[in-house]
Scaffold this motif. Sequence first.
Motif, PDB file in Angstrom:
ATOM      1  N   LYS A   1       7.219  -0.017   1.038  1.00 51.12           N
ATOM      2  CA  LYS A   1       6.544   0.940   0.587  1.00 51.12           C
ATOM      3  C   LYS A   1       7.902   2.175   0.553  1.00 51.12           C
ATOM      4  O   LYS A   1       7.691   3.004  -0.311  1.00 51.12           O
ATOM      5  N   LEU A   2       8.582   1.905   1.069  1.00 49.13           N
ATOM      6  CA  LEU A   2       9.863   2.717   1.844  1.00 49.13           C
ATOM      7  C   LEU A   2      10.680   2.600  -0.056  1.00 49.13           C
ATOM      8  O   LEU A   2      11.646   3.791  -0.187  1.00 49.13           O
ATOM      9  N   SER A   3      10.927   1.662  -0.083  1.00 52.58           N
ATOM     10  CA  SER A   3      11.872   1.497  -1.260  1.00 52.58           C
ATOM     11  C   SER A   3      11.441   2.507  -2.483  1.00 52.58           C
ATOM     12  O   SER A   3      11.935   3.046  -3.234  1.00 52.58           O
ATOM     13  N   GLY A   4       9.818   2.611  -2.688  1.00 55.14           N
ATOM     14  CA  GLY A   4       9.313   3.279  -3.929  1.00 55.14           C
ATOM     15  C   GLY A   4       9.267   4.421  -3.212  1.00 55.14           C
ATOM     16  O   GLY A   4       8.660   5.789  -4.600  1.00 55.14           O
ATOM     17  N   THR A   5      10.199   5.596  -2.689  1.00 60.32           N
ATOM     18  CA  THR A   5       9.402   6.547  -2.493  1.00 60.32           C
ATOM     19  C   THR A   5      11.041   7.350  -2.469  1.00 60.32           C
ATOM     20  O   THR A   5      11.731   7.347  -1.453  1.00 60.32           O
ATOM     21  N   LYS A   6      11.020   8.053  -3.338  1.00 55.20           N
ATOM     22  CA  LYS A   6      12.477   8.238  -3.566  1.00 55.20           C
ATOM     23  C   LYS A   6      12.588   9.780  -2.769  1.00 55.20           C
ATOM     24  O   LYS A   6      13.213  10.485  -3.571  1.00 55.20           O
ATOM     25  N   ASN A   7      11.662  10.812  -2.738  1.00 55.09           N
ATOM     26  CA  ASN A   7      11.972  12.305  -2.834  1.00 55.09           C
ATOM     27  C   ASN A   7      11.920  12.148  -0.854  1.00 55.09           C
ATOM     28  O   ASN A   7      11.406  13.024  -0.601  1.00 55.09           O
ATOM     29  N   LEU A   8      12.245  10.822  -0.187  1.00 55.13           N
ATOM     30  CA  LEU A   8      13.561  10.652   0.623  1.00 55.13           C
ATOM     31  C   LEU A   8      14.883  11.568   1.322  1.00 55.13           C
ATOM     32  O   LEU A   8      15.115  11.548   0.018  1.00 55.13           O
ATOM     33  N   PRO A   9      15.385  11.777   2.326  1.00 57.02           N
ATOM     34  CA  PRO A   9      16.378  11.882   1.989  1.00 57.02           C
ATOM     35  C   PRO A   9      17.726  11.087   2.260  1.00 57.02           C
ATOM     36  O   PRO A   9      18.195  10.937   2.675  1.00 57.02           O
ATOM     37  N   TRP A  10      17.663  10.345   1.513  1.00 52.11           N
ATOM     38  CA  TRP A  10      18.012   8.930   1.494  1.00 52.11           C
ATOM     39  C   TRP A  10      19.786   9.520   1.823  1.00 52.11           C
ATOM     40  O   TRP A  10      20.119   8.744   2.157  1.00 52.11           O
TER      41      TRP A  10
ATOM     42  N   HIS B   1      16.803  -1.061  -3.334  1.00 45.83           N
ATOM     43  CA  HIS B   1      16.128  -0.404  -4.457  1.00 45.83           C
ATOM     44  C   HIS B   1      16.244   1.140  -3.844  1.00 45.83           C
ATOM     45  O   HIS B   1      15.315   2.578  -4.549  1.00 45.83           O
ATOM     46  N   ILE B   2      17.237   1.865  -2.922  1.00 47.38           N
ATOM     47  CA  ILE B   2      17.002   3.269  -3.000  1.00 47.38           C
ATOM     48  C   ILE B   2      18.732   3.801  -3.113  1.00 47.38           C
ATOM     49  O   ILE B   2      19.693   2.832  -2.990  1.00 47.38           O
ATOM     50  N   ARG B   3      19.215   4.682  -3.268  1.00 48.90           N
ATOM     51  CA  ARG B   3      20.579   5.498  -3.285  1.00 48.90           C
ATOM     52  C   ARG B   3      20.338   6.117  -2.198  1.00 48.90           C
ATOM     53  O   ARG B   3      21.201   6.709  -1.668  1.00 48.90           O
TER      54      ARG B   3
ATOM     55  N   PRO C   1      24.149   5.993   0.362  1.00 52.86           N
ATOM     56  CA  PRO C   1      25.482   5.452   0.482  1.00 52.86           C
ATOM     57  C   PRO C   1      25.969   3.895   1.191  1.00 52.86           C
ATOM     58  O   PRO C   1      25.011   3.898   1.762  1.00 52.86           O
ATOM     59  N   ARG C   2      26.960   3.916   0.512  1.00 54.36           N
ATOM     60  CA  ARG C   2      26.688   1.926   1.335  1.00 54.36           C
ATOM     61  C   ARG C   2      27.242   2.495   2.989  1.00 54.36           C
ATOM     62  O   ARG C   2      27.246   1.713   3.445  1.00 54.36           O
ATOM     63  N   GLU C   3      27.580   3.548   2.987  1.00 53.58           N
ATOM     64  CA  GLU C   3      28.582   4.053   4.657  1.00 53.58           C
ATOM     65  C   GLU C   3      27.331   4.018   5.400  1.00 53.58           C
ATOM     66  O   GLU C   3      27.968   4.253   6.192  1.00 53.58           O
ATOM     67  N   ASN C   4      26.606   4.211   4.696  1.00 52.88           N
ATOM     68  CA  ASN C   4      25.133   4.694   5.609  1.00 52.88           C
ATOM     69  C   ASN C   4      24.657   3.844   6.233  1.00 52.88           C
ATOM     70  O   ASN C   4      23.161   3.863   6.673  1.00 52.88           O
TER      71      ASN C   4
END
Length: 256
Positions: free
Chosen positions: A52-61, A93-95, A97-100
């Motif tokens: 579900k989270l992987s399809g939620t784009k409006n989170l502060p990833w 599936h989410i953007r 950053p690698r360092e995160n």
Amino acid sequence: MVKKILIFRDAEQMAGYAAETWAVISGKAVNDKGRFTAALSGGKTPVSLYRKLSGTKNLPWDKTHIFIVDERFVPFEDEESNYGMINRTLLRHIRLPRENIHPVSTGEDTPHDAASKYEEDMISFFETGNGSPEPSNDRLPRFDLILLGLGSDGHTASLFPGAPSLKETAHLAVAVSPSAHAEKERITLTFPVINNADNIMILAAGDNKAAAVKEVIAGKNSLLPAAMVKPEKGELVFLLDKRAASLLSCAFQPQP
Ligand code: 6PG
């Protein structure tokens, strides 16, 4: 400690609620501190939440940092790897950053080395290092959210019944030897870190968890590891499907 028990008709409804809670917690953390830190568990229960989270784009990833609650001492591509599962169901599936992304370094020579490196990574990330080799209590990492599962034996993370790691207070992460409860060598967060979190969600679904749920929630002085999850200042929420909650008294009602 604030403790809530929420019962859902099924694992899907439970995952939906958990995803909404994730959004609230992450939004507040980013608003207050500019970042959101979460430690995620493996196993099957959280998979629908991760999807579900992987399809939620409006989170502060871009401001989200993902750690792992516990890991098996295997390569990431091993089917037993918790990082591997979390990567397949969420991270790739989410953007983010690698360092995160902060996995347990299972490429170290030994599980102990992996636990030590993971502890160093947490200390430097949370800037709790106070010069001593062992982090002092008042400078423990404080995760915004720790997501835990529950084993049918009452374990959580890789903290198994009767294990020495249940009493660990000097380290943030330790190696766990194979046992009757788990055949693989593992690395796990310890209770000082877990119980220092701002928010803990324990997810359990299925009939096979009902006995453990009953003892952990309704038992008196239970020695089960999951009963030792008691965030000092944080909120603990049990998210249960009806089957896992089936042995609880009628005082607990399913969510509408
Ligand atoms: C692990 C998990 C473990 C898990 C429980 C429940 O590495 O296996 O971190 O603590 O949360 O065993 O697993 P299920 O969700 O598969 O029932």
